[in-house]
Design an enzyme around this catalytic site. Structure first.
Site, PDB file in Angstrom:
ATOM      1  N   HIS A   1       0.894  -1.168   0.000  1.00 43.34           N
ATOM      2  CA  HIS A   1       0.000   0.000   0.000  1.00 43.34           C
ATOM      3  C   HIS A   1       0.929   1.213   0.000  1.00 43.34           C
ATOM      4  O   HIS A   1       1.509   1.566   1.031  1.00 43.34           O
ATOM      5  CB  HIS A   1      -0.891  -0.012   1.243  1.00 43.34           C
ATOM      6  CG  HIS A   1      -1.832  -1.172   1.286  1.00 43.34           C
ATOM      7  ND1 HIS A   1      -2.868  -1.314   0.382  1.00 43.34           N
ATOM      8  CD2 HIS A   1      -1.902  -2.247   2.105  1.00 43.34           C
ATOM      9  CE1 HIS A   1      -3.531  -2.432   0.651  1.00 43.34           C
ATOM     10  NE2 HIS A   1      -2.964  -3.016   1.684  1.00 43.34           N
TER      11      HIS A   1
ATOM     12  N   GLU B   1      -1.243  -6.695  -2.183  1.00 41.46           N
ATOM     13  CA  GLU B   1      -2.360  -5.743  -1.994  1.00 41.46           C
ATOM     14  C   GLU B   1      -2.020  -4.393  -2.604  1.00 41.46           C
ATOM     15  O   GLU B   1      -2.324  -3.336  -2.036  1.00 41.46           O
ATOM     16  CB  GLU B   1      -2.670  -5.576  -0.494  1.00 41.46           C
ATOM     17  CG  GLU B   1      -2.973  -6.879   0.216  1.00 41.46           C
ATOM     18  CD  GLU B   1      -3.394  -6.717   1.673  1.00 41.46           C
ATOM     19  OE1 GLU B   1      -3.717  -5.594   2.112  1.00 41.46           O
ATOM     20  OE2 GLU B   1      -3.394  -7.739   2.391  1.00 41.46           O
TER      21      GLU B   1
HETATM   22  O1  G3I Z   1     -20.023  -5.898   5.918  1.00 38.80           O
HETATM   23  C1  G3I Z   1     -20.268  -4.862   6.880  1.00 38.80           C
HETATM   24  C2  G3I Z   1     -21.653  -4.329   6.735  1.00 38.80           C
HETATM   25  O2  G3I Z   1     -22.563  -5.349   7.032  1.00 38.80           O
HETATM   26  C3  G3I Z   1     -21.805  -3.136   7.675  1.00 38.80           C
HETATM   27  O3  G3I Z   1     -23.071  -2.571   7.502  1.00 38.80           O
HETATM   28  C4  G3I Z   1     -20.747  -2.084   7.405  1.00 38.80           C
HETATM   29  C5  G3I Z   1     -20.836  -0.913   8.360  1.00 38.80           C
HETATM   30  O4  G3I Z   1     -19.567  -0.464   8.738  1.00 38.80           O
HETATM   31  O5  G3I Z   1     -19.491  -2.691   7.569  1.00 38.80           O
HETATM   32  C6  G3I Z   1     -19.251  -3.762   6.669  1.00 38.80           C
HETATM   33  O6  G3I Z   1     -18.002  -4.288   6.926  1.00 38.80           O
HETATM   34  C7  G3I Z   1     -16.906  -3.536   6.469  1.00 38.80           C
HETATM   35  C8  G3I Z   1     -16.095  -4.393   5.529  1.00 38.80           C
HETATM   36  O7  G3I Z   1     -14.907  -3.731   5.155  1.00 38.80           O
HETATM   37  C9  G3I Z   1     -16.875  -4.759   4.264  1.00 38.80           C
HETATM   38  O8  G3I Z   1     -17.180  -3.596   3.547  1.00 38.80           O
HETATM   39  C10 G3I Z   1     -16.076  -3.128   7.668  1.00 38.80           C
HETATM   40  O9  G3I Z   1     -16.776  -2.208   8.462  1.00 38.80           O
HETATM   41  C11 G3I Z   1     -14.764  -2.541   7.196  1.00 38.80           C
HETATM   42  O10 G3I Z   1     -13.935  -2.341   8.340  1.00 38.80           O
HETATM   43  C12 G3I Z   1     -14.073  -3.471   6.258  1.00 38.80           C
HETATM   44  O11 G3I Z   1     -12.867  -2.859   5.809  1.00 38.80           O
HETATM   45  C13 G3I Z   1     -11.924  -3.735   5.264  1.00 38.80           C
HETATM   46  C14 G3I Z   1     -10.643  -3.679   6.101  1.00 38.80           C
HETATM   47  O12 G3I Z   1      -9.658  -4.510   5.493  1.00 38.80           O
HETATM   48  C15 G3I Z   1     -10.873  -4.148   7.516  1.00 38.80           C
HETATM   49  O13 G3I Z   1      -9.781  -3.894   8.306  1.00 38.80           O
HETATM   50  C16 G3I Z   1     -11.640  -3.295   3.848  1.00 38.80           C
HETATM   51  O14 G3I Z   1     -12.791  -3.502   3.046  1.00 38.80           O
HETATM   52  C17 G3I Z   1     -10.467  -4.090   3.268  1.00 38.80           C
HETATM   53  O15 G3I Z   1     -10.077  -3.526   2.043  1.00 38.80           O
HETATM   54  C18 G3I Z   1      -9.287  -4.032   4.224  1.00 38.80           C
HETATM   55  O16 G3I Z   1      -8.255  -4.846   3.688  1.00 38.80           O
HETATM   56  C19 G3I Z   1      -7.035  -4.888   4.421  1.00 38.80           C
HETATM   57  C20 G3I Z   1      -6.468  -6.281   4.260  1.00 38.80           C
HETATM   58  O17 G3I Z   1      -7.399  -7.249   4.643  1.00 38.80           O
HETATM   59  C21 G3I Z   1      -5.166  -6.435   5.059  1.00 38.80           C
HETATM   60  N1  G3I Z   1      -4.216  -5.391   4.720  1.00 38.80           N
HETATM   61  C22 G3I Z   1      -4.721  -4.019   4.782  1.00 38.80           C
HETATM   62  C23 G3I Z   1      -5.987  -3.879   3.945  1.00 38.80           C
HETATM   63  C24 G3I Z   1      -6.483  -2.436   3.960  1.00 38.80           C
HETATM   64  O18 G3I Z   1      -6.877  -2.032   5.237  1.00 38.80           O
END
Ligand code: G3I
Length: 301
Positions: free
Chosen positions: A205, A232
């Protein structure tokens, strides 16, 4: 090659994207995904909170959907991630000690067994090292079960799916620094003691520039006898975006054990980085200058 997947395949590599399966019904999204990528990883749906929402109850709906999409479109699958200090289900967040240790090993065993034979490489452990200059482990509930939790997880994953490559994956490892050196020392130790590890993922990233020792860092890990993968990739927008993407691609092409590159999403508006516009396609699915730079680097690598 005239697409990322064709150009990478000509060089014996894959080019992948993180996918949210909810978007597979979007025509623009899926057209670009299927045309350009020959590897996928679930952005969220194979994580612990998604796959074991209550203890012992496993949900594979999203992961299975991604695997069938991949199989129907000639794509390999990276599994992400069996154990991570984030995105744990609440029940696991509230556990500690030997109960957590058994629960996490059971999680690794169950999930890797479910997907056995379908995963090219698993991120067995994600982001277990601390940022900053210590070169040591990150404090977490997992770490507090004992410093050997990482090797226990890798051994359980190998038993459950002997055909999957087993990776350690982390960020801020984009050059030779204290954190990447801490990981390097762990991998060297694992190799010397026969702990099963096959690959190291460099999330990448990135900001507006690339470390001058990015390739040298990949190479030192490759020299330990593990595959390296860019897992990533996304890059802050700005004048250098195309150059940084191309630099990462060239570095991978120059390291024979660098087997593939994954970008963390398809279009800018699919990215967790929001207004950074950090990916290769705009929100309408049009190729950006960074796309041409990557394709060119693949073709000339
Ligand atoms: O699915 C729920 C949904 O039901 C809810 O209504 C909504 C409200 O906040 O949240 C949704 O979940 C979210 C999920 O993404 C799906 O969209 C989470 O809050 C959110 O925290 C989550 O974020 C993900 C993040 O990891 C979590 O730490 C990102 O999409 C994803 O791109 C990110 O990926 C990470 C890798 O796994 C590890 N390396 C870093 C990378 C970027 O942070």
């Amino acid at each position: 090659g005239t697409t990322l997947r064709a150009a990478a395949a000509e060089k014996g590599r894959y080019f992948g994207a993180a996918v949210a399966t909810g978007k597979l019904s979007n025509g623009t999204y899926t057209t670009v995904l299927n045309r350009e990528f020959n590897s996928v990883v679930a952005e969220n749906e194979m994580k612990w909170d998604a796959t074991e929402p209550s203890q012992g109850r496993f949900v594979y709906t999203g992961g299975d959907r991604l695997v069938s999409h991949a199989q129907a479109n000639g794509m390999s699958v990276r599994g992400h991630a069996l154990l991570w200090y984030q995105q744990q289900p609440v029940w696991a967040q509230n556990m500690s000690g030997s109960a957590l240790r058994s629960a996490m090993i059971n999680h690794v065993t169950q999930v890797a067994t479910h997907f056995r034979g379908k995963i090219y490489a698993w991120d067995v452990v994600n982001e277990a090292f601390a940022d900053g200059n210590s070169g040591g482990r990150r404090d977490s509930n997992l770490q507090r079960t004992g410093n050997d939790w990482i090797e226990a997880a890798f051994r359980a994953a190998r038993t459950a799916d002997p055909g999957a490559k087993l990776c350690y994956n982390d960020y801020n490892t984009d050059g030779i620094n204290a954190k990447s050196t801490g990981i390097y020392n762990m991998v060297r130790d694992f190799k010397s003691r026969g702990v099963p590890i096959d690959c190291v993922g460099f999330q990448s990233h990135l900001g507006t520039s690339l470390s001058s020792d990015y390739q040298a860092n990949l190479q030192r890990f490759a020299d330990l006898g593990v595959e390296v993968q860019i897992t990533e990739l996304d890059v802050m927008t700005g004048g250098n975006q195309a150059n940084v993407f191309a630099g990462v691609t060239r570095a991978c092409m120059n390291v024979s054990r660098c087997t593939g590159i994954t970008v963390w999403g398809v279009r800018d508006c699919d990215s967790w980085r929001g207004s950074d516009n950090a990916l290769l396609f705009d929100c309408n699915g049009n190729k950006k200058p960074a796309y041409d730079a990557v394709l060119n680097a693949l073709n000339s690598g």
